[in-house]
Motif scaffolding. Structure first.
Motif, short mmCIF file in Angstrom:
data_model
loop_
_atom_site.label_atom_id
_atom_site.label_comp_id
_atom_site.label_asym_id
_atom_site.label_seq_id
_atom_site.Cartn_x
_atom_site.Cartn_y
_atom_site.Cartn_z
N GLY A 208 0.77 -1.15 -0.11
CA GLY A 208 -0.01 -0.10 0.22
C GLY A 208 0.80 1.39 0.14
O GLY A 208 2.07 1.25 -0.25
N ALA A 209 0.21 2.58 0.34
CA ALA A 209 0.92 3.69 0.46
C ALA A 209 0.98 4.29 -0.87
O ALA A 209 1.53 5.52 -1.09
N GLY A 233 -4.47 3.96 3.58
CA GLY A 233 -4.60 4.72 4.85
C GLY A 233 -3.87 6.32 4.68
O GLY A 233 -3.22 6.39 3.51
N MET A 234 -3.79 7.11 5.50
CA MET A 234 -3.19 8.35 5.43
C MET A 234 -2.73 9.08 6.78
O MET A 234 -3.58 8.65 7.47
N SER A 235 -1.98 9.55 6.79
CA SER A 235 -1.21 10.12 7.94
C SER A 235 -2.45 10.69 8.90
O SER A 235 -2.60 10.72 10.17
N GLY A 239 -3.11 6.73 9.57
CA GLY A 239 -1.68 5.98 8.69
C GLY A 239 -2.42 4.79 8.14
O GLY A 239 -3.47 4.72 7.94
N THR A 297 -9.90 13.74 1.56
CA THR A 297 -8.44 13.19 1.36
C THR A 297 -7.84 13.26 0.26
O THR A 297 -6.77 12.96 0.11
N ARG A 325 -5.06 10.48 -6.72
CA ARG A 325 -5.41 11.45 -5.95
C ARG A 325 -6.15 12.74 -7.06
O ARG A 325 -5.64 12.57 -7.92
O1 DLL Z 1 0.78 6.57 3.01
C1 DLL Z 1 0.02 5.62 4.88
C2 DLL Z 1 0.30 4.46 4.69
C3 DLL Z 1 1.36 3.67 4.95
C4 DLL Z 1 -0.84 3.77 3.90
C5 DLL Z 1 1.62 2.21 4.50
C6 DLL Z 1 -0.65 2.02 3.45
C7 DLL Z 1 0.43 1.66 3.85
P1 DLL Z 1 0.52 9.45 3.79
O2 DLL Z 1 1.99 9.25 3.58
O3 DLL Z 1 0.13 10.30 4.42
O4 DLL Z 1 0.47 7.86 4.55
O5 DLL Z 1 0.07 9.24 2.08
C8 DLL Z 1 -1.32 9.04 2.18
O6 DLL Z 1 -0.92 7.76 -0.01
O7 DLL Z 1 -3.76 9.85 0.41
C9 DLL Z 1 -3.25 8.02 -1.04
O8 DLL Z 1 -3.13 9.10 -1.99
C10 DLL Z 1 -1.87 7.25 -1.11
N1 DLL Z 1 -2.40 5.88 -0.53
C11 DLL Z 1 -2.18 5.23 0.73
N2 DLL Z 1 -2.40 3.79 0.52
C12 DLL Z 1 -2.74 3.90 -0.71
C13 DLL Z 1 -3.13 2.61 -1.44
C14 DLL Z 1 0.53 6.79 3.96
N3 DLL Z 1 -3.47 1.65 -1.09
C15 DLL Z 1 -1.70 9.08 0.75
N4 DLL Z 1 -3.50 2.80 -2.67
C16 DLL Z 1 -3.10 8.68 0.52
C17 DLL Z 1 -3.63 4.11 -3.63
C18 DLL Z 1 -2.49 4.73 -1.36
N5 DLL Z 1 -2.97 4.97 -2.79
#
Ligand code: DLL
Length: 433
Positions: A208-209, A233-235, A239, A297, A325
């Motif tokens: 993810g992320a 998820g997102m911060s 998260g 988001t 996004r």
């Molecule tokens: O990316 C949290 C995270 C960590 C999620 C590990 C999953 C695994 P931020 O750095 O705040 O937090 O970025 C959040 O990343 O609004 C999406 O645009 C994108 N994003 C997160 N997960 C996915 C996903 C983490 N599974 C931003 N698919 C979010 C597509 C994702 N985009």
């Protein structure tokens, strides 16, 4: 079918909605303690709320609100009750900070534990957390959840790829967590080092992320001979642990006892019907230190509305894969498109390797779209006719999908830049010409 918190995860819909309304009222009341929300909620009477949809009477909260109220403007607890700070990765501008109380950390770990157990992973697994620790929430978020489940947790972080492989081998890692782009890179290094990625003990991956297509997931599954589960998820919403796939892999369950979801039209903020694609808007329902109301988001997805209850037994809503996004949208020759649409097409060609890059340039007054594609080594055998055929097939498939005709540039395997965290796929040079 294993559950971490069967009661919460399978709550009947009417009970779940009742709980949401109660928690929504509590959250609004709590928000009044923050400098930011105090004035904004002057005209709101939450005692009138009787259904989750009443959330739409509240104002939105945007990333810009968070930036403007840096640092403690949205906090609702005394300073000495805050135990952790995180920050968003700042991929789209200045970073924002998020604060958590002790209870917030507990709740977050609990949600992550639900996600882990939902995929079939558990206490007997060896878990390698191949993702950045620190201010980024991916590292500590999964770490706390995995320890709560009781997994042997290896906080290996990102980078030092050969060492990651060594750890997998020495400690018989069975479950990993990584961004899809980095775990694909790890497999390339494995092959260079003479390993077969399928020979490790790996059985489950949490990915993810960053946006990735279904085809990319299937590649990861094939390369490693594992099941890979999408994690969203997102911060700002803790998260990881907001939404995660169950064993059915048909959408990600979003934990509705902690998050109230709406899908809105990104242009005018109107709430859309279930099944329509739009921007996810989320209200936290249990957060103490920094609750958020109707947080925009910026992520595009839809509710999976197939009229079926998920056969895993969980009652919580499912969301589709994230398309990107809202601000990832590219406008090329007047056509709106998302990088994920190009990825979908590319990954459907078995000859195409997993790293690609989208370059936008201006040629005269026209935009040009160049897609740099790495091919698997066997394609570089020198059969030019086959290469040309492949090129025109890719051009045609991309054009069918996005209307714009791209130029394809084949690259040597391993030549495009790799990332350890979130991959940067688009290089837009139109402003620079
Ligand atoms: O990316 C949290 C995270 C960590 C999620 C590990 C999953 C695994 P931020 O750095 O705040 O937090 O970025 C959040 O990343 O609004 C999406 O645009 C994108 N994003 C997160 N997960 C996915 C996903 C983490 N599974 C931003 N698919 C979010 C597509 C994702 N985009």
């Amino acid at each position: 079918m294993a559950f971490w918190d069967k009661h919460a995860e399978t709550l009947p819909r009417d009970k779940l909605e009742e709980l949401q309304v109660k928690r929504l009222k509590d959250t609004v009341a709590r928000c009044r303690k923050s400098i930011f929300y105090r004035n904004r909620l002057k005209d709101v009477d939450e005692s009138q709320f009787s259904k989750p949809e009443d959330v739409s009477r509240l104002p939105f909260t945007t990333k810009n609100n968070l930036r403007m109220n840096y640092d403690f403007g949205l906090v609702t607890v005394p300073r000495d009750e805050i135990v952790r700070m995180h920050s968003s990765s700042g991929t789209t501008g200045k970073a924002t900070v998020i604060f958590h109380s002790r209870t917030d950390i507990e709740t977050w770990a609990d949600l992550v534990a639900r996600c882990i157990v939902m995929t079939g992973a558990g206490k007997a697994d060896v878990f390698q957390n191949i993702i950045s620790y620190g201010m980024f929430t991916g590292g500590l978020g999964l770490h706390y959840g995995a320890e709560k489940v009781g997994m042997l947790t290896i906080p290996s972080g990102v980078g030092n790829t050969k060492r990651q492989i060594q750890l997998m081998q020495d400690f018989n890692t069975t479950v990993f967590h990584a961004t899809p782009s980095y775990i694909l890179y790890v497999s390339e290094v494995m092959v260079q080092e003479g390993f077969d990625p399928r020979e490790f003990d790996l059985r489950i991956g949490f990915v993810g992320a960053e946006p990735h297509s279904e085809q990319t997931r299937q590649r990861i599954e094939d390369i490693y001979d594992i099941d890979a589960f999408n994690s969203y998820g997102m911060s700002e919403l803790n998260g990881p642990g907001v939404a995660f796939e169950c064993e059915e892999k048909n959408g990600m369950h979003l934990w509705e006892d902690q998050y109230l979801l709406e899908v809105v039209d990104p242009d005018n903020g109107e709430v859309l019907a279930p099944g329509e694609e739009g921007e996810l808007v989320v209200t936290t329902l249990g957060r103490e230190a920094m609750p958020l109301l109707r947080y925009r988001t910026g992520d595009l997805a839809r509710i999976v509305d197939d009229g079926e209850k998920c056969s895993c037994g969980r009652t919580h809503v499912r969301i589709s894969r994230i398309k990107g996004r809202c601000d990832d949208m590219l406008i090329v020759r007047g056509v709106n498109l998302y990088p994920s649409q190009i990825e979908d097409v590319l990954m459907s060609f078995p000859e195409v390797a997993t790293t690609y890059q989208i370059i936008l340039e201006r040629e005269g007054s026209l935009d040009s779209l160049i897609v740099r594609v790495e091919l698997y080594p066997k394609m570089f055998d020198g059969d030019l006719r086959k290469l040309r055929e492949l090129e025109s097939d890719i051009v045609k498939s991309i054009q069918d999908e996005i209307v714009v005709r791209p130029r394809i540039e084949f690259q040597e395997p391993g030549s495009l830049p790799r990332s350890e965290g979130k991959a940067v796929r688009v290089v837009d040079m139109r402003g620079e010409m």
